[in-house]
Write a protein that holds these residues in place. Structure first.
Motif, mmCIF file in Angstrom:
data_model
loop_
_atom_site.group_PDB
_atom_site.id
_atom_site.type_symbol
_atom_site.label_atom_id
_atom_site.label_comp_id
_atom_site.label_asym_id
_atom_site.label_seq_id
_atom_site.Cartn_x
_atom_site.Cartn_y
_atom_site.Cartn_z
ATOM 1 N N ALA A 91 -16.140 6.125 -0.785
ATOM 2 C CA ALA A 91 -15.143 7.192 -0.900
ATOM 3 C C ALA A 91 -13.913 6.890 -0.042
ATOM 4 C CB ALA A 91 -15.756 8.528 -0.490
ATOM 5 N N SER A 92 -14.107 6.371 1.154
ATOM 6 C CA SER A 92 -12.958 6.101 2.015
ATOM 7 C C SER A 92 -12.146 4.902 1.521
ATOM 8 C CB SER A 92 -13.399 5.906 3.467
ATOM 9 O OG SER A 92 -14.319 4.845 3.568
ATOM 10 N N LEU A 93 -12.801 3.885 0.962
ATOM 11 C CA LEU A 93 -12.049 2.778 0.378
ATOM 12 C C LEU A 93 -11.261 3.237 -0.847
ATOM 13 C CD1 LEU A 93 -14.450 -0.288 0.662
ATOM 14 C CD2 LEU A 93 -12.179 -0.058 1.647
ATOM 15 N N SER A 94 -11.876 4.088 -1.660
ATOM 16 C CA SER A 94 -11.160 4.630 -2.823
ATOM 17 C C SER A 94 -9.960 5.464 -2.387
ATOM 18 C CB SER A 94 -12.102 5.484 -3.663
ATOM 19 O OG SER A 94 -13.189 4.718 -4.114
ATOM 20 N N ALA A 95 -10.144 6.260 -1.363
ATOM 21 C CA ALA A 95 -9.038 7.073 -0.855
ATOM 22 C C ALA A 95 -7.928 6.188 -0.282
ATOM 23 C CB ALA A 95 -9.539 8.044 0.198
ATOM 24 N N ALA A 96 -8.288 5.089 0.371
ATOM 25 C CA ALA A 96 -7.279 4.178 0.919
ATOM 26 C C ALA A 96 -6.451 3.556 -0.195
ATOM 27 C CB ALA A 96 -7.948 3.090 1.752
ATOM 28 N N VAL A 97 -7.119 3.130 -1.258
ATOM 29 C CA VAL A 97 -6.384 2.554 -2.386
ATOM 30 C C VAL A 97 -5.480 3.623 -3.009
ATOM 31 C CG1 VAL A 97 -6.648 1.583 -4.703
ATOM 32 C CG2 VAL A 97 -8.072 0.751 -2.827
ATOM 33 N N ALA A 98 -5.976 4.851 -3.116
ATOM 34 C CA ALA A 98 -5.162 5.937 -3.678
ATOM 35 C C ALA A 98 -3.939 6.221 -2.812
ATOM 36 C CB ALA A 98 -6.012 7.199 -3.830
ATOM 37 N N VAL A 99 -4.106 6.222 -1.499
ATOM 38 C CA VAL A 99 -2.968 6.455 -0.595
ATOM 39 C C VAL A 99 -1.926 5.353 -0.761
ATOM 40 C CG1 VAL A 99 -2.290 6.437 1.846
ATOM 41 C CG2 VAL A 99 -4.191 7.843 1.102
ATOM 42 N N ILE A 100 -2.372 4.110 -0.806
ATOM 43 C CA ILE A 100 -1.445 2.987 -0.951
ATOM 44 C C ILE A 100 -0.688 3.082 -2.276
ATOM 45 C CG2 ILE A 100 -1.311 0.477 -1.203
ATOM 46 C CD1 ILE A 100 -3.767 0.360 0.699
ATOM 47 N N LEU A 101 -1.416 3.389 -3.354
ATOM 48 C CA LEU A 101 -0.764 3.491 -4.663
ATOM 49 C C LEU A 101 0.209 4.666 -4.716
ATOM 50 C CD1 LEU A 101 -3.711 2.620 -7.053
ATOM 51 C CD2 LEU A 101 -1.726 1.223 -6.493
ATOM 52 N N LEU A 102 -0.153 5.785 -4.124
ATOM 53 C CA LEU A 102 0.754 6.938 -4.121
ATOM 54 C C LEU A 102 2.013 6.667 -3.304
ATOM 55 C CD1 LEU A 102 -1.777 9.890 -3.851
ATOM 56 C CD2 LEU A 102 -0.301 9.320 -5.791
ATOM 57 N N VAL A 103 1.864 5.976 -2.193
ATOM 58 C CA VAL A 103 3.040 5.622 -1.389
ATOM 59 C C VAL A 103 3.938 4.678 -2.171
ATOM 60 C CG1 VAL A 103 3.771 4.292 0.637
ATOM 61 C CG2 VAL A 103 2.028 6.054 0.866
ATOM 62 N N ALA A 104 3.346 3.665 -2.793
ATOM 63 C CA ALA A 104 4.147 2.703 -3.551
ATOM 64 C C ALA A 104 4.852 3.386 -4.727
ATOM 65 C CB ALA A 104 3.261 1.568 -4.052
ATOM 66 N N GLN A 105 4.118 4.215 -5.456
ATOM 67 C CA GLN A 105 4.720 4.886 -6.605
ATOM 68 C C GLN A 105 5.813 5.864 -6.174
ATOM 69 O OE1 GLN A 105 1.891 6.545 -9.278
ATOM 70 N NE2 GLN A 105 3.434 7.206 -10.742
ATOM 71 N N GLY A 106 5.579 6.574 -5.095
ATOM 72 C CA GLY A 106 6.598 7.506 -4.603
ATOM 73 C C GLY A 106 7.854 6.789 -4.142
ATOM 74 N N MET A 107 7.687 5.659 -3.462
ATOM 75 C CA MET A 107 8.858 4.918 -2.996
ATOM 76 C C MET A 107 9.625 4.304 -4.166
ATOM 77 S SD MET A 107 7.435 3.148 0.470
ATOM 78 C CE MET A 107 9.011 2.518 0.988
ATOM 79 N N ILE A 108 8.904 3.835 -5.163
ATOM 80 C CA ILE A 108 9.581 3.278 -6.339
ATOM 81 C C ILE A 108 10.296 4.382 -7.113
ATOM 82 C CG2 ILE A 108 9.158 2.207 -8.598
ATOM 83 C CD1 ILE A 108 7.000 0.516 -7.200
ATOM 84 N N ALA A 109 9.688 5.553 -7.197
ATOM 85 C CA ALA A 109 10.287 6.663 -7.947
ATOM 86 C C ALA A 109 11.614 7.107 -7.338
ATOM 87 C CB ALA A 109 9.322 7.839 -8.013
ATOM 88 N N VAL A 110 11.725 7.052 -6.031
ATOM 89 C CA VAL A 110 12.976 7.478 -5.388
ATOM 90 C C VAL A 110 13.888 6.288 -5.074
ATOM 91 C CG1 VAL A 110 11.983 9.583 -4.425
ATOM 92 C CG2 VAL A 110 11.941 7.487 -3.078
ATOM 93 N N HIS A 111 13.531 5.113 -5.586
ATOM 94 C CA HIS A 111 14.328 3.887 -5.415
ATOM 95 C C HIS A 111 14.533 3.526 -3.945
ATOM 96 C CE1 HIS A 111 15.061 3.998 -9.694
ATOM 97 N NE2 HIS A 111 15.513 5.245 -9.589
ATOM 98 N N ARG A 112 13.499 3.680 -3.142
ATOM 99 C CA ARG A 112 13.570 3.339 -1.717
ATOM 100 C C ARG A 112 12.476 2.363 -1.323
ATOM 101 N NH1 ARG A 112 18.461 4.497 -0.285
ATOM 102 N NH2 ARG A 112 19.000 6.667 -0.611
ATOM 103 N N TRP A 113 12.109 1.446 -2.211
ATOM 104 C CA TRP A 113 11.010 0.541 -1.913
ATOM 105 C C TRP A 113 11.421 -0.493 -0.887
ATOM 106 C CZ3 TRP A 113 6.203 -0.091 -1.559
ATOM 107 C CH2 TRP A 113 5.660 -1.356 -1.367
#
Length: 148
Positions: A91-113
């Motif tokens: 569960a914690s590894l899955s949550a870590a991957v989810a956090v990383i993906l959400l951060v990456a997607q959020g930064m790409i969405a606002v064009h601040r990668w």
């Protein structure tokens, strides 16, 4: 035939009991977990510093990846301490991957990668999760003390 017993002098140390010998045999195993935790923390910290300082090193990519996985994993694992060990790891590894993906997607969405921005965002979210867990535990202790 008669056996003659000898008294040991008071300066001789007493013989360790069987329980003490068993405890001493397990001592290296108990000391291994804090050593591994310290090593993991050091590797993760070096990875974050190498990435944030933009230092060229062959260790930069693996250590940074370790930081990106270890920081949220450790924070979520503390939050899920009531689960069985295998379930908590998954569960914690899955949550870590989810956090990383959400951060990456959020930064790409606002064009601040950016790499340093992503590392800082993952570190901030992991720290926030850890802080919330610690506040919840402290609040639980305070309530228990009042009730008792």
């Amino acid at each position: 035939m008669q056996t003659i017993g000898t008294k040991s002098s008071s300066s001789d140390p007493p013989e360790p009991a069987a329980d003490d010998r068993l405890r001493q045999a397990r001592a290296p195993q108990r000391d291994l977990l804090p050593l591994l935790a310290g090593t993991a923390t050091t590797i993760a910290g070096v990875g974050a510093v190498l990435a944030l300082a933009d230092i060229d090193s062959p260790l930069r990519a693996p250590f940074t990846l370790f930081f990106l996985l270890a920081a949220p994993t450790a924070a979520v694992a503390l939050a899920l301490r009531n689960l069985e060990p295998v379930g908590r790891v998954l569960a914690s590894l899955s949550a870590a991957v989810a956090v990383i993906l959400l951060v990456a997607q959020g930064m790409i969405a606002v064009h601040r990668w950016s790499v340093p921005g992503g590392i800082a965002a993952v570190a901030a979210l992991s720290s926030l999760i850890l802080l919330l867990v610690l506040v919840r535990r402290l609040r639980g202790r305070t309530v228990r003390r009042r009730v008792s």
